[in-house]
Design a protein around this motif. Structure first.
Motif, short mmCIF file in Angstrom:
data_model
loop_
_atom_site.label_atom_id
_atom_site.label_comp_id
_atom_site.label_asym_id
_atom_site.label_seq_id
_atom_site.Cartn_x
_atom_site.Cartn_y
_atom_site.Cartn_z
N LEU A 44 -5.78 4.84 -2.36
CA LEU A 44 -6.10 3.64 -1.59
C LEU A 44 -7.36 3.78 -0.75
O LEU A 44 -7.90 2.79 -0.23
CB LEU A 44 -4.90 3.22 -0.72
CG LEU A 44 -4.34 4.16 0.35
CD1 LEU A 44 -5.19 4.21 1.61
CD2 LEU A 44 -2.93 3.76 0.71
N LEU A 85 -8.39 -0.84 -4.94
CA LEU A 85 -7.72 -1.90 -4.20
C LEU A 85 -7.92 -3.28 -4.83
O LEU A 85 -8.88 -3.49 -5.58
CB LEU A 85 -8.23 -1.94 -2.77
CG LEU A 85 -8.02 -0.68 -1.92
CD1 LEU A 85 -8.75 -0.83 -0.58
CD2 LEU A 85 -6.53 -0.43 -1.70
N LEU A 109 0.85 -1.19 0.00
CA LEU A 109 0.00 0.00 0.00
C LEU A 109 0.88 1.24 0.00
O LEU A 109 1.63 1.48 0.94
CB LEU A 109 -0.91 0.00 1.24
CG LEU A 109 -1.97 -1.09 1.30
CD1 LEU A 109 -2.68 -1.08 2.66
CD2 LEU A 109 -2.99 -0.93 0.17
N VAL A 157 -0.16 -0.77 -4.99
CA VAL A 157 -1.18 0.27 -4.97
C VAL A 157 -0.48 1.61 -4.79
O VAL A 157 0.20 1.83 -3.78
CB VAL A 157 -2.20 0.05 -3.82
CG1 VAL A 157 -3.23 1.17 -3.80
CG2 VAL A 157 -2.87 -1.31 -3.96
#
Length: 204
Positions: free
Chosen positions: A70, A76, A17, A40
């Motif tokens: 995100l 996602l 992330l 991401v």
């Protein structure tokens, strides 16, 4: 150092992330090529560099790229589809001090595009039950542990980085388990000398 602390299992799907240029994913793949990395990233230039990095290392088929915010669930990976989440989130609340110069650096250091709570919420969404989440942070240990627990991720491992044995820690690393029971293991601090420090850089 975060990639060194992280312990994904063989064959895991890992979600990074805020993946930036893909450094964490490539470090993990260098150690264990059976992983699959879901990247991401909100920055288009950084995401482009990540694609190039994975391709030039021969790992184009070991990675997927999700470009966007995100906080947007449509960006996602599929809910519950990830075994391991890793993140190096912004450390400082927006407006808490002098801002970094340049938009990219500001996004990386300050919670202008996402907060610690946002990152934990995204981790909870993509993780399967029993999956694990690892992150690095500075100073805000109580905030980290509370945010993880509030999103159903129980902290299981904690380790600090210190510049020397008698210095105060400068970074903290935490691994939590989605749906885990309480019980936190505090590991010995990582100090920049000795065989273990060499392993961080040379993957011995």
């Amino acid at each position: 150092m975060l990639a060194y602390f992280a312990r994904p299992s063989r064959g895991d799907t890992v979600c990074d992330l805020g993946s930036g240029i893909g450094l964490l994913g490539t470090l993990l793949l260098a150690r264990q090529e059976s992983l699959f990395i879901e990247n991401v990233e909100i920055s288009a230039p950084a995401a482009a560099l990540a694609r190039k990095t994975f391709a030039e290392n021969g790992w184009a088929d070991r990675a997927a790229f999700h470009e966007g915010d995100l906080r947007d669930v449509s960006v996602l990976p599929k809910a519950g589809s990830v075994d391991y989440v890793i993140s190096n989130p912004p450390y400082f609340p927006a407006g808490s001090g002098e801002s970094a110069k340049g938009e990219a650096r500001q996004i990386a250091r300050e919670e202008t595009s996402c907060t610690l709570d946002d990152v934990c919420a995204a981790a909870q969404r993509v993780l399967r039950y029993g999956g694990r989440f690892t992150l690095v942070h500075r100073e805000r240990l109580a905030d980290v542990l509370c945010a993880m627990r509030s999103h159903g991720i129980e902290s299981k491992r904690l380790r600090f980085l210190a510049k020397s044995p008698d210095a105060a820690p400068s970074l903290l690393f935490v691994e939590g388990k989605r749906g885990g029971k309480s019980g936190l293991v505090i590991e010995p601090p990582l100090v920049p000398n000795g065989e273990e420090w060499d392993a961080v850089y040379f993957r011995k």
